[in-house]
Motif scaffolding. Structure first.
Motif, PDB file in Angstrom:
ATOM      1  N   HIS A  55       0.742  -1.408  -0.038  1.00 56.76           N
ATOM      2  CA  HIS A  55       0.024  -0.056  -0.094  1.00 56.76           C
ATOM      3  C   HIS A  55       0.787   1.260   0.066  1.00 56.76           C
ATOM      4  O   HIS A  55       0.401   2.254  -0.446  1.00 56.76           O
ATOM      5  CB  HIS A  55      -0.810  -0.164   1.245  1.00 56.76           C
ATOM      6  CG  HIS A  55      -1.594  -1.218   1.388  1.00 56.76           C
ATOM      7  ND1 HIS A  55      -2.686  -1.666   0.345  1.00 56.76           N
ATOM      8  CD2 HIS A  55      -1.467  -2.294   2.342  1.00 56.76           C
ATOM      9  CE1 HIS A  55      -3.249  -2.716   0.812  1.00 56.76           C
ATOM     10  NE2 HIS A  55      -2.304  -3.286   2.070  1.00 56.76           N
ATOM     11  N   ALA A  56       2.230   1.016   0.267  1.00 55.54           N
ATOM     12  CA  ALA A  56       3.104   2.257   0.577  1.00 55.54           C
ATOM     13  C   ALA A  56       3.105   3.102  -1.028  1.00 55.54           C
ATOM     14  O   ALA A  56       3.348   3.999  -0.962  1.00 55.54           O
ATOM     15  CB  ALA A  56       4.416   1.575   0.762  1.00 55.54           C
ATOM     16  N   GLU A  57       2.971   2.113  -1.898  1.00 54.34           N
ATOM     17  CA  GLU A  57       3.220   2.694  -3.334  1.00 54.34           C
ATOM     18  C   GLU A  57       2.295   3.846  -3.627  1.00 54.34           C
ATOM     19  O   GLU A  57       2.640   4.847  -4.408  1.00 54.34           O
ATOM     20  CB  GLU A  57       2.895   1.598  -4.445  1.00 54.34           C
ATOM     21  CG  GLU A  57       3.894   0.388  -4.261  1.00 54.34           C
ATOM     22  CD  GLU A  57       5.340   0.657  -4.398  1.00 54.34           C
ATOM     23  OE1 GLU A  57       5.677   1.823  -5.224  1.00 54.34           O
ATOM     24  OE2 GLU A  57       6.313  -0.316  -4.634  1.00 54.34           O
ATOM     25  N   VAL A  58       1.386   3.755  -3.187  1.00 55.38           N
ATOM     26  CA  VAL A  58       0.227   5.035  -3.190  1.00 55.38           C
ATOM     27  C   VAL A  58       0.765   6.235  -2.762  1.00 55.38           C
ATOM     28  O   VAL A  58       0.778   7.286  -3.279  1.00 55.38           O
ATOM     29  CB  VAL A  58      -1.047   4.535  -2.445  1.00 55.38           C
ATOM     30  CG1 VAL A  58      -2.207   5.870  -2.482  1.00 55.38           C
ATOM     31  CG2 VAL A  58      -1.875   3.350  -3.036  1.00 55.38           C
ATOM     32  N   TYR A  59       1.267   6.129  -1.636  1.00 52.32           N
ATOM     33  CA  TYR A  59       1.894   7.392  -1.165  1.00 52.32           C
ATOM     34  C   TYR A  59       3.223   7.719  -1.742  1.00 52.32           C
ATOM     35  O   TYR A  59       3.550   9.016  -1.727  1.00 52.32           O
ATOM     36  CB  TYR A  59       2.278   7.299   0.457  1.00 52.32           C
ATOM     37  CG  TYR A  59       0.662   6.928   1.169  1.00 52.32           C
ATOM     38  CD1 TYR A  59       0.333   5.439   1.256  1.00 52.32           C
ATOM     39  CD2 TYR A  59      -0.148   7.399   1.579  1.00 52.32           C
ATOM     40  CE1 TYR A  59      -0.846   5.273   1.570  1.00 52.32           C
ATOM     41  CE2 TYR A  59      -1.471   7.341   1.798  1.00 52.32           C
ATOM     42  CZ  TYR A  59      -1.828   5.949   2.039  1.00 52.32           C
ATOM     43  OH  TYR A  59      -3.050   5.619   2.283  1.00 52.32           O
ATOM     44  N   LEU A  60       4.115   6.769  -1.931  1.00 54.31           N
ATOM     45  CA  LEU A  60       5.380   7.023  -2.676  1.00 54.31           C
ATOM     46  C   LEU A  60       5.128   7.661  -4.074  1.00 54.31           C
ATOM     47  O   LEU A  60       5.982   8.489  -4.408  1.00 54.31           O
ATOM     48  CB  LEU A  60       6.159   5.755  -2.708  1.00 54.31           C
ATOM     49  CG  LEU A  60       6.589   5.317  -1.441  1.00 54.31           C
ATOM     50  CD1 LEU A  60       7.308   3.537  -1.442  1.00 54.31           C
ATOM     51  CD2 LEU A  60       7.557   5.951  -0.909  1.00 54.31           C
ATOM     52  N   ALA A  61       4.189   7.297  -4.654  1.00 55.60           N
ATOM     53  CA  ALA A  61       3.774   7.952  -5.918  1.00 55.60           C
ATOM     54  C   ALA A  61       3.666   9.485  -5.848  1.00 55.60           C
ATOM     55  O   ALA A  61       3.532  10.221  -6.752  1.00 55.60           O
ATOM     56  CB  ALA A  61       2.659   7.473  -6.567  1.00 55.60           C
ATOM     57  N   TYR A  62       3.412   9.995  -4.742  1.00 56.21           N
ATOM     58  CA  TYR A  62       3.024  11.333  -4.307  1.00 56.21           C
ATOM     59  C   TYR A  62       4.136  11.904  -3.551  1.00 56.21           C
ATOM     60  O   TYR A  62       4.256  12.908  -2.828  1.00 56.21           O
ATOM     61  CB  TYR A  62       1.848  11.514  -3.507  1.00 56.21           C
ATOM     62  CG  TYR A  62       0.638  11.370  -4.582  1.00 56.21           C
ATOM     63  CD1 TYR A  62       0.150  10.227  -4.415  1.00 56.21           C
ATOM     64  CD2 TYR A  62      -0.025  12.310  -5.406  1.00 56.21           C
ATOM     65  CE1 TYR A  62      -1.145   9.834  -5.387  1.00 56.21           C
ATOM     66  CE2 TYR A  62      -1.118  12.005  -6.129  1.00 56.21           C
ATOM     67  CZ  TYR A  62      -1.571  10.775  -6.116  1.00 56.21           C
ATOM     68  OH  TYR A  62      -2.678  10.778  -6.830  1.00 56.21           O
ATOM     69  N   GLY A  63       5.464  11.102  -3.595  1.00 54.81           N
ATOM     70  CA  GLY A  63       6.680  11.827  -3.026  1.00 54.81           C
ATOM     71  C   GLY A  63       6.642  11.708  -1.484  1.00 54.81           C
ATOM     72  O   GLY A  63       7.076  12.719  -0.853  1.00 54.81           O
ATOM     73  N   MET A  64       6.035  10.772  -0.832  1.00 50.10           N
ATOM     74  CA  MET A  64       6.166  10.792   0.349  1.00 50.10           C
ATOM     75  C   MET A  64       7.475  10.808   1.052  1.00 50.10           C
ATOM     76  O   MET A  64       8.155  10.231   0.707  1.00 50.10           O
ATOM     77  CB  MET A  64       5.498   9.351   0.813  1.00 50.10           C
ATOM     78  CG  MET A  64       5.180   9.243   2.542  1.00 50.10           C
ATOM     79  SD  MET A  64       5.326   7.580   3.023  1.00 50.10           S
ATOM     80  CE  MET A  64       7.017   7.618   3.588  1.00 50.10           C
ATOM     81  N   ARG A  65       7.582  11.534   2.148  1.00 50.44           N
ATOM     82  CA  ARG A  65       8.933  11.618   2.874  1.00 50.44           C
ATOM     83  C   ARG A  65       8.824  10.943   4.080  1.00 50.44           C
ATOM     84  O   ARG A  65       9.855   9.962   4.471  1.00 50.44           O
ATOM     85  CB  ARG A  65       9.226  12.967   3.165  1.00 50.44           C
ATOM     86  CG  ARG A  65       9.517  13.939   1.831  1.00 50.44           C
ATOM     87  CD  ARG A  65       9.591  15.516   1.988  1.00 50.44           C
ATOM     88  NE  ARG A  65       9.927  16.051   0.919  1.00 50.44           N
ATOM     89  CZ  ARG A  65       9.748  17.467   0.770  1.00 50.44           C
ATOM     90  NH1 ARG A  65       9.168  18.177   1.784  1.00 50.44           N
ATOM     91  NH2 ARG A  65      10.038  17.940  -0.265  1.00 50.44           N
ATOM     92  N   ARG A  66       7.757  11.249   4.781  1.00 50.62           N
ATOM     93  CA  ARG A  66       7.788  10.357   6.100  1.00 50.62           C
ATOM     94  C   ARG A  66       6.371  10.048   6.513  1.00 50.62           C
ATOM     95  O   ARG A  66       5.420  10.767   5.736  1.00 50.62           O
ATOM     96  CB  ARG A  66       8.355  11.458   7.392  1.00 50.62           C
ATOM     97  CG  ARG A  66       9.791  11.341   7.527  1.00 50.62           C
ATOM     98  CD  ARG A  66      10.306  12.343   8.555  1.00 50.62           C
ATOM     99  NE  ARG A  66      10.091  13.696   7.964  1.00 50.62           N
ATOM    100  CZ  ARG A  66      10.932  14.273   7.329  1.00 50.62           C
ATOM    101  NH1 ARG A  66      12.075  13.916   7.098  1.00 50.62           N
ATOM    102  NH2 ARG A  66      10.624  15.783   6.846  1.00 50.62           N
TER     103      ARG A  66
END
Lengths: 297, 298
Positions: A55-66
């Motif tokens: 599920h992390a990919e959803v947030y990483l696609a928007y440049g998740m930092r922390r």
């Protein structure tokens, strides 16, 4: 120069750490019948997988930092509440994550907030906040709202919605159908377009897709901003060549009533997808052009 | 997310044919004639209305019996013991790759049932281990001659569905490397030496499957229902394709109309068409039904 860039990068990271520390400090010890269950955990772009797996990919696609995660425990056998605060690259990206799921009852917290049974989502500044109840419990709804309110109040700046939203035509726009994104995979999760990156989307492109319903049918409009004219032109050629048989002079029927169209100007590409009629495709494309009918969304 | 709509026939052209095949996997009608040529696979769908107690917890005795009925039917054996001896035997070292996702894990009762049957088939107790995230450092798995794959079916934010195919991802040192194109390449994991040729049985747990996800943890008890079933087979692709059809049918029923699984769980199709691991086309999957038929959805 390298030293300056390094120092600037360190400055951004320190600012981010201070913000997360402030948010961590703002979380109450107790809320309703729930109390903090251990210390908050902080995840970065690598360790986030250990927390929420793919599920992390959803947030990483928007440049998740922390991601700052705090669990609250209820009674011994009762469900807990989990607060997750995702720091994205920009406020627009936080808005983008928010648009990933727009079901629920609008609630006046942060910039936008939605409450469903057991889950509150909101965005403010570069943060997307999720407050999630692990199960049914008396008082859970009130606790979700209180935690969301506290976290939103601790985020100092509101941030702005993506500027692209203002260029979406207003007539027939289906409420809560707008999504902001950067990449093909995220687009595919909403409206499958292709297995290949036929629009040459990348972290440097920004896009909005929205659904329309009018008398002459329904369809989707996608607006993409590329970093420069050349990249937009390449994307336009790629899409027209791969999907429209090389045509970009008007709506194209891909069979079974699905009309598609593409038009570009400057760094902007407008694409109509899955339209029920050529009239709808043509009108959406025209309205999406500079000077067409727009509205704030 | 937007309420999805059916538009498969338009996307067929966009996908250059893959859309037709994926729609067929999920049981969506495309008006295209079904392909009946090619290899065939067999799965067993076993259901028992007594599988869960009033709190939704698996009944150990009933679930053990369901597993045995399924295995016996799968191998056309009158007695389950004989079927298990065709799966594993003395000299085998068996790793049971389970799934311990805290919100919907493999019931321990089912893990114990598998262990009991494996040892009854002649495998030494010290040569059986049940594990999930620790498989790469588990000494039994390191010398395993056979794997049994078991996990609950659920929706997944990135792969579309959490499937038997996906369950093997913990054998890789870096799972995110298989996330590209919404996990299209999961079939490649089945070619790795630690997995290839070792999986003797796949059990897709559909006692309380999840058909829709919300939030970063992608789970809500509102979208889990008591299906009370197991899908069992030697072919993981056929097992997953059958489970996917059930999930798709449940979504359409719950949301009152076509509600495609998103993202598209195309890793099931590609495990067939790109990696040759099994059969994804329902027209070439024989579903043997055992037990209750009420509410089966397919």
């Amino acid at each position: 120069m390298l030293l300056a860039i390094s120092l600037v990068g360190c400055g951004d990271r320190r600012a981010g750490s201070r913000s997360m520390d402030a948010l961590r400090g703002a979380l109450p010890e107790t809320v309703g019948g729930w109390s903090k269950d251990g210390p908050a955990q902080l995840y970065d772009q690598d360790s986030i997988y250990s927390y929420i797996d793919g599920h992390a990919e959803v947030y990483l696609a928007y440049g998740m930092r922390r991601c700052l995660a705090q669990r609250y425990g209820g009674t011994a056998e009762g469900p807990g509440i989990v607060v997750d605060i995702f720091e994205l690259a920009t406020p627009a990206d936080a808005y983008g994550v928010f648009t990933h799921d727009q079901e629920g009852e609008p609630t006046a917290i942060g910039n936008d907030a939605l409450l469903r049974h057991g889950w509150l989502s909101l965005w403010k500044g570069p943060y997307f906040v999720s407050v999630y109840a692990e199960g049914e419990a008396d008082g859970a709804r009130a606790a979700l709202l209180e935690l969301g309110t506290v976290v939103a109040a601790a985020i100092p700046e509101a941030g702005e919605r993506p500027g692209l939203l203002a260029d979406l035509p207003s007539g027939g726009l289906v409420p809560r159908s707008v999504r902001y994104l950067h990449d093909q995979q995220t687009l595919n999760t909403e409206l499958f377009l292709s297995e290949d990156n036929v629009l040459l989307l990348s972290p440097e492109t920004t896009a909005v897709v929205a659904r329309y319903k009018r008398e002459n049918g329904s369809g989707y409009l996608l607006l993409v901003d590329y970093p420069d004219v050349q990249r937009r032109q390449r994307a336009e050629e790629e899409f027209a060549g791969r999907m429209l048989g090389g045509r970009s002079d008007g709506p194209v029927d891909l069979g079974d009533g699905g009309w598609y169209a593409v038009a570009g100007s400057g760094g902007r590409l407008a694409v109509v997808l899955d339209a029920d009629s050529s009239e709808l495709a043509a009108s959406l494309l025209e309205e999406a052009s500079p000077g067409g009918d727009h509205d704030e969304t | 997310m937007m309420k999805p709509e059916r538009g498969v026939s338009r996307r067929d052209l966009i996908r250059g044919g893959a859309g037709v095949a994926m729609a067929r996997v999920l049981g969506l009608s495309t008006g295209v004639g079904e392909a009946a040529d090619g290899p065939r696979s067999r799965v067993v769908l076993v259901r028992d209305l007594d599988a869960l107690d009033d709190t939704g917890v698996a009944d150990p005795g009933v679930v053990h019996d369901m597993l045995n009925r399924a295995v016996a039917a799968l191998f056309d054996e009158e007695k389950a013991a004989a079927a298990w001896r065709r799966i594993v035997g003395p000299g085998d070292v068996v790793g049971v790759k389970s799934n311990h996702w805290r919100r919907l894990r493999t019931p321990e009762a089912l893990e114990e049932a598998i262990r009991a049957e494996v040892t009854a088939a002649g495998v030494r107790d010290a040569d059986v281990s049940v594990d999930d995230r620790g498989v790469r450092s588990n000494p039994v798995f390191a010398r395993a001659t056979a794997l049994i794959n078991v996990r609950p079916m659920r929706t997944h934010d990135w792969s579309g569905l959490g499937t038997c195919l996906k369950n093997m991802i913990m054998f890789t040192p870096r799972p995110p490397e298989y996330h590209g194109d919404t996990c299209a390449s999961l079939g490649a994991i089945w070619k790795l030496p630690q997995v290839a040729g070792k999986v003797r049985l796949n059990i897709l747990v559909m006692l309380t499957p999840q058909f829709h996800g919300v939030g970063p943890h992608s789970f809500s008890p509102d979208f889990v229902w008591p299906y009370r079933g197991l899908v069992v087979g030697v072919d993981p692709v056929a097992v997953d394709a059958t489970g996917a059809r059930i999930i798709q049918a449940r979504r359409d029923l719950h949301f009152g109309g076509p509600s495609p699984i998103r993202p598209d769980p195309h890793h099931i199709l590609y495990a067939d068409t790109r990696y040759g691991i099994g059969v994804s086309d329902p027209a070439r999957i024989e579903v043997v039904r055992v037990g209750a038929s009420e509410g089966s959805l397919i």
